[in-house]
Write a protein that holds these residues in place. Structure first.
Motif, PDB file in Angstrom:
ATOM      1  N   ASP A 149      -9.240   7.262  -4.526  1.00  0.00           N
ATOM      2  CA  ASP A 149      -8.965   8.495  -3.791  1.00  0.00           C
ATOM      3  C   ASP A 149      -9.951   8.704  -2.644  1.00  0.00           C
ATOM      4  O   ASP A 149     -11.122   8.306  -2.733  1.00  0.00           O
ATOM      5  CB  ASP A 149      -9.046   9.716  -4.719  1.00  0.00           C
ATOM      6  CG  ASP A 149      -7.955   9.705  -5.790  1.00  0.00           C
ATOM      7  OD1 ASP A 149      -7.025   8.894  -5.680  1.00  0.00           O
ATOM      8  OD2 ASP A 149      -8.050  10.525  -6.731  1.00  0.00           O
ATOM      9  N   VAL A 168       0.854  -1.203   0.000  1.00  0.00           N
ATOM     10  CA  VAL A 168       0.000   0.000   0.000  1.00  0.00           C
ATOM     11  C   VAL A 168       0.884   1.246   0.000  1.00  0.00           C
ATOM     12  O   VAL A 168       1.870   1.322   0.744  1.00  0.00           O
ATOM     13  CB  VAL A 168      -0.937   0.034   1.224  1.00  0.00           C
ATOM     14  CG1 VAL A 168      -1.762   1.327   1.236  1.00  0.00           C
ATOM     15  CG2 VAL A 168      -1.855  -1.175   1.225  1.00  0.00           C
ATOM     16  N   GLN A 169       0.533   2.175  -0.846  1.00  0.00           N
ATOM     17  CA  GLN A 169       1.240   3.460  -0.878  1.00  0.00           C
ATOM     18  C   GLN A 169       0.213   4.579  -0.887  1.00  0.00           C
ATOM     19  O   GLN A 169      -0.763   4.534  -1.636  1.00  0.00           O
ATOM     20  CB  GLN A 169       2.129   3.562  -2.122  1.00  0.00           C
ATOM     21  CG  GLN A 169       2.914   4.873  -2.190  1.00  0.00           C
ATOM     22  CD  GLN A 169       3.754   4.998  -3.453  1.00  0.00           C
ATOM     23  OE1 GLN A 169       3.782   4.082  -4.277  1.00  0.00           O
ATOM     24  NE2 GLN A 169       4.410   6.121  -3.615  1.00  0.00           N
ATOM     25  N   HIS A 187      -5.819   2.032  -7.978  1.00  0.00           N
ATOM     26  CA  HIS A 187      -5.850   3.045  -6.921  1.00  0.00           C
ATOM     27  C   HIS A 187      -7.199   3.742  -6.851  1.00  0.00           C
ATOM     28  O   HIS A 187      -7.976   3.745  -7.801  1.00  0.00           O
ATOM     29  CB  HIS A 187      -4.720   4.067  -7.090  1.00  0.00           C
ATOM     30  CG  HIS A 187      -4.725   4.795  -8.406  1.00  0.00           C
ATOM     31  ND1 HIS A 187      -5.534   5.873  -8.659  1.00  0.00           N
ATOM     32  CD2 HIS A 187      -4.012   4.594  -9.542  1.00  0.00           C
ATOM     33  CE1 HIS A 187      -5.310   6.321  -9.882  1.00  0.00           C
ATOM     34  NE2 HIS A 187      -4.394   5.557 -10.447  1.00  0.00           N
ATOM     35  N   ASP A 202     -13.518   6.430  -7.177  1.00  0.00           N
ATOM     36  CA  ASP A 202     -12.933   5.182  -7.680  1.00  0.00           C
ATOM     37  C   ASP A 202     -12.821   5.093  -9.204  1.00  0.00           C
ATOM     38  O   ASP A 202     -12.864   4.012  -9.777  1.00  0.00           O
ATOM     39  CB  ASP A 202     -13.738   3.992  -7.152  1.00  0.00           C
ATOM     40  CG  ASP A 202     -15.227   4.100  -7.483  1.00  0.00           C
ATOM     41  OD1 ASP A 202     -15.600   4.939  -8.323  1.00  0.00           O
ATOM     42  OD2 ASP A 202     -16.024   3.337  -6.897  1.00  0.00           O
ATOM     43  N   ALA A 225      -7.603  -3.231  -5.769  1.00  0.00           N
ATOM     44  CA  ALA A 225      -8.253  -1.967  -5.401  1.00  0.00           C
ATOM     45  C   ALA A 225      -9.764  -2.065  -5.581  1.00  0.00           C
ATOM     46  O   ALA A 225     -10.530  -1.552  -4.762  1.00  0.00           O
ATOM     47  CB  ALA A 225      -7.684  -0.822  -6.243  1.00  0.00           C
ATOM     48  N   ARG A 271      -4.599   9.603  -2.291  1.00  0.00           N
ATOM     49  CA  ARG A 271      -4.631   8.509  -3.272  1.00  0.00           C
ATOM     50  C   ARG A 271      -4.053   7.249  -2.633  1.00  0.00           C
ATOM     51  O   ARG A 271      -2.911   7.229  -2.163  1.00  0.00           O
ATOM     52  CB  ARG A 271      -3.870   8.865  -4.531  1.00  0.00           C
ATOM     53  CG  ARG A 271      -3.798   7.744  -5.551  1.00  0.00           C
ATOM     54  CD  ARG A 271      -3.605   8.285  -6.953  1.00  0.00           C
ATOM     55  NE  ARG A 271      -4.784   9.039  -7.386  1.00  0.00           N
ATOM     56  CZ  ARG A 271      -4.876   9.661  -8.566  1.00  0.00           C
ATOM     57  NH1 ARG A 271      -3.870   9.630  -9.408  1.00  0.00           N
ATOM     58  NH2 ARG A 271      -5.966  10.315  -8.872  1.00  0.00           N
ATOM     59  N   ILE A 272      -4.844   6.186  -2.611  1.00  0.00           N
ATOM     60  CA  ILE A 272      -4.438   4.908  -2.030  1.00  0.00           C
ATOM     61  C   ILE A 272      -4.069   3.962  -3.167  1.00  0.00           C
ATOM     62  O   ILE A 272      -4.926   3.540  -3.952  1.00  0.00           O
ATOM     63  CB  ILE A 272      -5.570   4.279  -1.189  1.00  0.00           C
ATOM     64  CG1 ILE A 272      -6.223   5.322  -0.267  1.00  0.00           C
ATOM     65  CG2 ILE A 272      -5.043   3.085  -0.410  1.00  0.00           C
ATOM     66  CD1 ILE A 272      -5.319   5.888   0.770  1.00  0.00           C
ATOM     67  N   MET A 273      -2.781   3.636  -3.279  1.00  0.00           N
ATOM     68  CA  MET A 273      -2.272   2.740  -4.312  1.00  0.00           C
ATOM     69  C   MET A 273      -2.204   1.320  -3.748  1.00  0.00           C
ATOM     70  O   MET A 273      -1.625   1.104  -2.676  1.00  0.00           O
ATOM     71  CB  MET A 273      -0.880   3.176  -4.765  1.00  0.00           C
ATOM     72  CG  MET A 273      -0.717   4.666  -5.007  1.00  0.00           C
ATOM     73  SD  MET A 273      -1.409   5.217  -6.566  1.00  0.00           S
ATOM     74  CE  MET A 273      -0.256   4.486  -7.714  1.00  0.00           C
ATOM     75  N   ILE A 274      -2.807   0.361  -4.459  1.00  0.00           N
ATOM     76  CA  ILE A 274      -2.856  -1.024  -4.008  1.00  0.00           C
ATOM     77  C   ILE A 274      -2.097  -1.916  -4.992  1.00  0.00           C
ATOM     78  O   ILE A 274      -2.449  -1.995  -6.174  1.00  0.00           O
ATOM     79  CB  ILE A 274      -4.318  -1.526  -3.916  1.00  0.00           C
ATOM     80  CG1 ILE A 274      -5.172  -0.610  -3.032  1.00  0.00           C
ATOM     81  CG2 ILE A 274      -4.356  -2.971  -3.411  1.00  0.00           C
ATOM     82  CD1 ILE A 274      -4.828  -0.635  -1.575  1.00  0.00           C
ATOM     83  N   ASP A 275      -1.036  -2.553  -4.506  1.00  0.00           N
ATOM     84  CA  ASP A 275      -0.290  -3.516  -5.325  1.00  0.00           C
ATOM     85  C   ASP A 275      -0.865  -4.900  -5.030  1.00  0.00           C
ATOM     86  O   ASP A 275      -0.535  -5.530  -4.018  1.00  0.00           O
ATOM     87  CB  ASP A 275       1.197  -3.469  -4.993  1.00  0.00           C
ATOM     88  CG  ASP A 275       2.025  -4.355  -5.914  1.00  0.00           C
ATOM     89  OD1 ASP A 275       1.454  -5.299  -6.510  1.00  0.00           O
ATOM     90  OD2 ASP A 275       3.242  -4.112  -6.026  1.00  0.00           O
TER      91      ASP A 275
END
Length: 350
Positions: A323, A267-268, A321, A314, A296, A284-288
């Motif tokens: 927001d 998560v970033q 990702h 979304d 996400a 902004r939530i980045m999901i790997d």
């Protein structure tokens, strides 16, 4: 967000709506006088309150086709194909904002002509598309629209001036009420987005063009009419709006609460300004997915289906990702969101 009922309104807006709803008025007089007040807020020659920004699009186009001809207005769909009715738009701006722009223009009797390509357009491409059947250029100021490699609004205005072509700007969610007063012939706002009013729309601009819309409000606009209570509500909301300030510092402070999510593997979190350049910041939530084991898209669905439903911004969830918008959040809401995301992602491997 329209799917959640857009903005919330202040108590004095409700009181104004109550007064309007519980009193009688000569409606034509109320529409005229309220328009004069609204025009002052927008620094334009004239204005009219309508029931939504979408209806503002349809009524504006219908007005440019039929003008002040009542018979043509009553027979709009019969006469439109035989009159100039083409509306130019940058291809990258023919967007779906919850309904397609094209549909609203068609509803007004217009025929939409896309210019350029989705990844770019040159001013000479617009000039080449202008014909004797062109009645307006429609410009969409929105984060939904493609921003890169497009002609500037000033370039488009200069082109419209050379060809005596009305420029209509869809500024539904914009916050600066006067930024387009000098450049647009008609500018359309939502009354329930940045202005925090009841469901409504505002069209402001040149007096003659607003008069065309006033005629349309008695024809196709009859199914889009605005109530007296809404008129009073939006007038109060506009008065309130004069003292509203962009709380950028408050937005950024709220978003700091999301930063501990960076400690979750895969998560970033980053801070992202609104794509159209407004003074709006989101987390902004980045999901790997390869690391988290959950996409996400799956995260946002779980957020919605929790005991407390959490709706994110979304649009890019398919790219990994989403927001979080801090503006509508009340005390403690950001903590609930942060903890729920921790539960969802942390629970995948538990």
């Amino acid at each position: 967000m329209s799917i959640l009922g857009v903005s919330t309104v202040q108590d004095n807006v409700i009181e104004a709506m109550k007064y309007g709803g519980q009193s009688f008025f000569e409606m034509a007089d109320l529409v005229k006088k309220s328009g004069e007040i609204v025009a002052e807020y927008f620094a334009t020659e004239s204005a009219i309150i309508v029931n939504s920004a979408s209806s503002g699009i349809a009524l504006s186009i219908a007005g440019l086709i039929a003008k002040d001809d009542r018979y043509a207005s009553e027979k709009l769909y019969q006469i439109a194909p035989d009159r100039p009715n083409e509306v130019l738009i940058l291809k990258g701006q023919n967007v779906d904002y919850g309904a397609p722009v094209e549909t609203m223009i068609n509803l007004g009797g217009g025929k939409l002509i896309e210019v350029g390509y989705s990844n770019g357009c040159k001013i000479d491409q617009i000039e080449g598309a202008i014909t004797a059947n062109t009645i307006a250029f429609f410009y969409v100021k929105s984060h939904h629209a493609v921003q890169k490699n497009m002609p500037s609004l000033q370039e488009i205005k200069e082109l419209c001036n050379r060809h005596s072509l009305p420029l209509i700007i869809d500024a539904a969610a914009e916050g600066d009420l006067k930024q387009f007063s000098e450049i647009a012939d008609l500018v359309i706002y939502s009354g329930s987005k940045a202005i925090d009013g009841p469901t409504s729309g505002i069209v402001a601009g040149k007096k003659k063009l607003i008069q065309y819309i006033e005629l349309q409000s008695k024809i196709i606009g009859r199914v889009m009419k605005v109530g007296k209570e809404t008129i009073f509500g939006i007038l109060q909301a506009l008065e309130n709006y004069q003292t509203k300030e962009d709380d950028v510092e408050g937005q950024l402070e709220t978003l700091e609460t999301l930063k501990p999510l960076n400690n979750l593997p895969g998560v970033q979190v980053m801070t992202q300004q609104d794509e159209s350049g407004r003074a709006i910041y989101r987390g902004r939530i980045m999901i790997d997915e390869q690391i988290t084991g959950i996409s996400a898209l799956q995260v946002i669905e779980k957020l919605k289906s929790g005991t407390i439903a959490i709706y994110t911004r979304d649009y890019y969830a398919n790219e990994g990702h989403f927001d979080i918008d801090p503006r509508p959040l009340k005390d403690g809401d950001i903590d609930i969101i942060t903890n729920r995301i921790k539960e969802i992602i942390g629970g995948v491997h538990s």
